[in-house]
Design an enzyme around this catalytic site. Structure first.
Site, PDB file in Angstrom:
ATOM      1  N   HIS A 199      -2.105   2.261   4.493  1.00  0.00           N
ATOM      2  CA  HIS A 199      -1.272   2.707   5.619  1.00  0.00           C
ATOM      3  C   HIS A 199      -2.110   3.290   6.754  1.00  0.00           C
ATOM      4  O   HIS A 199      -1.600   3.447   7.870  1.00  0.00           O
ATOM      5  CB  HIS A 199      -0.276   3.790   5.171  1.00  0.00           C
ATOM      6  CG  HIS A 199       0.703   3.316   4.161  1.00  0.00           C
ATOM      7  ND1 HIS A 199       1.588   2.292   4.390  1.00  0.00           N
ATOM      8  CD2 HIS A 199       0.910   3.702   2.882  1.00  0.00           C
ATOM      9  CE1 HIS A 199       2.318   2.078   3.304  1.00  0.00           C
ATOM     10  NE2 HIS A 199       1.934   2.906   2.378  1.00  0.00           N
ATOM     11  N   ASP A 220       3.788  11.622   6.668  1.00  0.00           N
ATOM     12  CA  ASP A 220       3.795  11.486   5.199  1.00  0.00           C
ATOM     13  C   ASP A 220       2.394  11.483   4.615  1.00  0.00           C
ATOM     14  O   ASP A 220       2.054  10.616   3.806  1.00  0.00           O
ATOM     15  CB  ASP A 220       4.535  10.203   4.801  1.00  0.00           C
ATOM     16  CG  ASP A 220       6.044  10.400   4.904  1.00  0.00           C
ATOM     17  OD1 ASP A 220       6.457  11.134   5.816  1.00  0.00           O
ATOM     18  OD2 ASP A 220       6.806   9.862   4.090  1.00  0.00           O
TER      19      ASP A 220
HETATM   20  C1  LIG Z   1      -0.278   3.958  -1.018  1.00  0.00           C
HETATM   21  C2  LIG Z   1       1.225   4.032  -0.892  1.00  0.00           C
HETATM   22  O1  LIG Z   1       1.699   2.858  -0.247  1.00  0.00           O
HETATM   23  O2  LIG Z   1       1.810   4.029  -2.166  1.00  0.00           O
HETATM   24  C3  LIG Z   1       1.633   5.286  -0.107  1.00  0.00           C
HETATM   25  C4  LIG Z   1       3.135   5.450   0.009  1.00  0.00           C
HETATM   26  C5  LIG Z   1       3.517   6.541   1.006  1.00  0.00           C
HETATM   27  C6  LIG Z   1       5.015   6.879   0.922  1.00  0.00           C
HETATM   28  C7  LIG Z   1       5.387   7.845   2.011  1.00  0.00           C
HETATM   29  N1  LIG Z   1       6.817   8.217   1.919  1.00  0.00           N
HETATM   30  C8  LIG Z   1       7.088   9.069   0.764  1.00  0.00           C
HETATM   31  C9  LIG Z   1       8.529   9.567   0.791  1.00  0.00           C
HETATM   32  C10 LIG Z   1       8.831  10.326  -0.497  1.00  0.00           C
HETATM   33  N2  LIG Z   1      10.037   9.800  -1.094  1.00  0.00           N
HETATM   34 ZN   LIG Z   2       2.899   2.251  -2.140  1.00  0.00          ZN
END
Ligand SMILES: CC(O)(O)CCCCCNCCCN
Ligand SMILES: [Zn+2]
Length: 669
Positions: free
Chosen positions: A137, A94
């Site tokens: 992350h 991701d």
């Molecule tokens: C900085 C943060 O924590 O906002 C990054 C979040 C990553 C999300 C990955 N999955 C996304 C799935 C799409 N529906």
């Molecule tokens: Zn987030």
């Protein structure tokens, strides 16, 4: 003297984006940064901040949290073809790479470090860094979840190494679990990591078992990792405030950090496609404020997530405006925490009971321990009938956050002539005379001897001050009076009757508080002292007793977080009356913390009443009313068991009337 708020932003960090189709990454767009910064400019917040330039992090700084092989690999990405970049990206989850993302990732880390430098050296009081790519992350040798380098983890290590800080608190209010931060510090007792995150019993990304509440840290770090899983979407302001009051703040004050870093992700706000929560942008003003009196105000907020291009900028503005010291907005729609949130809160508190004296009296794990639910629910998931289509998050609507206007006068002081007025305060002299009706009522109701001119002047001045607060011409005020009880009566009587205010009265110290002023609910009176005053008479008069009295800081702070703040948020007063009863024996630092925290309510309309002989308290009280961070309390020892049990009984008795006092789900009792 009032120090500024740093704002760190550089448009270079908008110069990378997704170059191919990937549904998982398409929400992470450059516009996230531009709409946020533009909103700060448009709301005249940017020009009130101290602009600090970004810089590139050095290799050594990046290596504080990442491996050499990972850094060397990322270093190659600027020279890759599109195909190579796609290939390189496949090994991670991701996240996407771009020829300019390495440069931007170095700037994101550098921005966080510039912010740490400016705050820790005292160049500014606090600040915010608007960065992308986000960081929480990313792991030692892996990019993940839009993150390349772990901005905040590096900042924490950097702060400890460069400035010898002993304890750093990281608060991660992003809606995703920052597993990269957890892995970095899970065996490290000098960094307390707190994160809440959408979890849905491990069904939500990144679907990690170790994101659950029972990951408390390892070895020496046990107790210093706090995970609050949200097992349902739709969490609201009440859920967030309950977790702050009943978990994060008591622990954070016990931890007594030298610096607070916030993984400020705003995908936990309403409208966000990732979080699907319902907390409104103004709640971030309160979350920020509640953290601002830790570490002497040294707070660094670093942007993480946030994907709704309307709620993100609103929440960023709410956060920065609070860092600048503006009065807080009235908190919206506090209906009490939901059952799921209470289950999570209960589980986290009991998981951490062995590590924090403030949680020692937390109840046992609920019988229906929610971790077992993880499996059961997952199975049920299959045969569940498809729910009627919920409103998509993009169609969610919510009111614009209210304008937070700082009144022309921040704080007034009503003092005897021989007492100097603190710098920044305006000495109050009742200019216009009160109408004769009010004066005659004062005479008959409050004056022992009707010809006591001084008392009459004092009381009529106090009434004028409350009226000017009502008109938002004054934010707060303090008064040295001969008789605090009479003054309190007078203000409550007038404010409740004449101005139809709801008045929160906080009485510190023993002394007869006529509870009839609480009778009809126009005033909520909480009193904290050493005597178990007569049993609580009605819903609106709440006596708290500490065996050792108000000099007991750890008992006192538990009452503030476990009782006063939740009650205050639920009561939602338009005026706060803070009364320092004679010989309360409260420490100045605790008094300043209380004065600062009570400004969460009534848009900062706090009126402080003190006895005339407490001249020494005028300065410290004024500095808190003027928005200076309260000095940190020293490390708190364990609160007295009998005090905690008494507060537990009181909380249990009151929670039927006051939903924000709940810390366990109803059925688990
Ligand atoms: C900085 C943060 O924590 O906002 C990054 C979040 C990553 C999300 C990955 N999955 C996304 C799935 C799409 N529906
Ligand atoms: Zn987030």
């Amino acid at each position: 003297m009032k120090m500024g708020t740093a704002l760190i932003y550089d448009e270079e960090m908008t110069k990378y984006k997704l170059l191919w189709v990937d549904p998982a990454c398409k929400i992470e767009v450059p516009e996230r940064l531009t709409v946020s910064h533009d909103a700060l400019v448009r709301n005249s917040l940017a020009d009130r901040c101290v602009a600090i330039p970004v810089r590139e992090a050095t290799d050594a700084e990046i290596l504080l949290a990442h491996s050499e092989e990972y850094l060397e690999a990322v270093k190659k990405t600027p020279y890759m073809t599109l195909e190579d970049l796609k290939e390189f990206t496949l090994q991670y989850g991701d996240v996407y790479f771009h020829p300019n993302i390495y440069h931007c990732a170095k700037l994101a880390v550098g921005a966080a470090l510039q912010l740490v430098d400016s705050v820790v050296t005292g160049k500014v009081r606090n600040g915010m860094a608007l960065v992308r790519p986000p960081g929480h992350h990313s792991m030692r040798s892996a990019a993940n979840g839009f993150c390349v380098f772990n901005n905040v983890a590096i900042a924490a290590r950097y702060a400890k190494q460069k400035y010898g800080l002993e304890r750093v608190l990281i608060v991660d209010w992003d809606v995703h679990h920052g597993q990269g931060v957890q892995y970095c510090f899970e065996d490290d007792p000098s960094v307390l990591y707190f994160s809440w995150h959408r979890y849905e019993h491990q069904k939500f990304w990144p679907q990690l078992r170790e994101s659950d509440y029972d990951s408390v840290g390892k070895e020496k770090g046990a107790g210093f990792n706090i995970n609050v899983p949200w097992n349902k979407v739709g969490m609201e302001n009440s859920d967030y405030l309950s977790v702050f009051c009943h978990l994060l703040l008591p622990v954070a004050y016990e931890f007594c950090p030298d610096l607070v870093l916030v993984c400020a992700g705003f995908d936990s706000a309403i409208g966000d496609p990732e979080g699907e929560m319902c907390a409104t942008p103004d709640i971030f003003a309160h979350l920020t404020h509640l953290l601002m009196n830790l570490a002497g105000g040294k707070l660094c907020a670093v942007l993480e997530g946030g994907y709704n291009l309307t709620s993100l900028p609103q929440a960023v503005c709410q956060t920065v405006q609070t860092l600048l010291g503006d009065p807080l907005p009235q908190p919206a729609n506090l209906s009490g925490p939901c059952t799921s949130a209470l289950e999570s809160l209960h589980c986290v508190r009991s998981a951490h009971r062995p590590y924090w004296s403030c949680l020692k009296h937390a109840a046992d794990l609920p019988t229906s321990d929610i971790s077992t639910k993880r499996i059961k629910l997952a199975e049920e998931e299959e045969e569940k009938t498809p729910k009627e289509e919920e409103k998509s998050t993009e169609e969610k609507v919510w009111p614009e956050p209210p304008k937070r206007v700082a009144p022309p006068v921040r704080s007034v002081a009503l003092l005897p002539k021989d007492v100097t007025c603190p710098e920044g305060c305006k000495r109050f002299s009742s200019s216009e005379a009160l109408d004769p009706l009010t004066v005659s009522k004062l005479r008959e109701n409050f004056l022992k001897d009707a010809d006591d001119g001084d008392a009459l002047t004092t009381l009529s001045s106090l009434i004028s001050i409350t009226e000017e607060m009502k008109k938002n011409e004054i934010c707060s005020g303090l008064a040295l009076v001969r008789d605090v009880t009479m003054a309190m009566m007078c203000v409550v009587q007038h404010a409740a009757a004449a101005l139809s205010n709801r008045v929160l009265v906080v009485c510190v110290g023993n002394g007869k508080v006529p509870s009839h002023i609480a009778e009809e609910g126009k005033a909520l009176v909480v009193q904290i002292g050493s005597e178990s005053t007569e049993e609580q008479k009605c819903k609106y008069y709440i006596p708290v007793c500490l065996k050792k009295g108000c000099s007991d800081m750890s008992g006192f702070i538990q009452a503030v977080f476990g009782l006063f703040l939740p009650l205050g948020y639920e009561y939602d007063p338009s005026l706060v009356l803070l009364v320092r009863m004679p010989d309360s024996r409260i420490h100045d630092r605790m008094w300043q913390q209380l004065t600062a925290l009570l400004q969460s309510f009534a848009q900062g309309h706090t009126l402080v009443l003190m006895q005339e002989d407490e001249k020494a308290c005028v300065g410290p009280t004024a500095s808190s009313l003027l928005g200076d961070p309260a000095p940190p309390l020293e490390r708190l020892q364990a609160p007295l068991p009998q005090d905690m049990e008494a507060m537990e009984r009181l909380r249990h008795r009151l929670q039927a009337d006051w939903k924000l006092l709940q810390i366990t789900a109803p059925e688990s009792g």
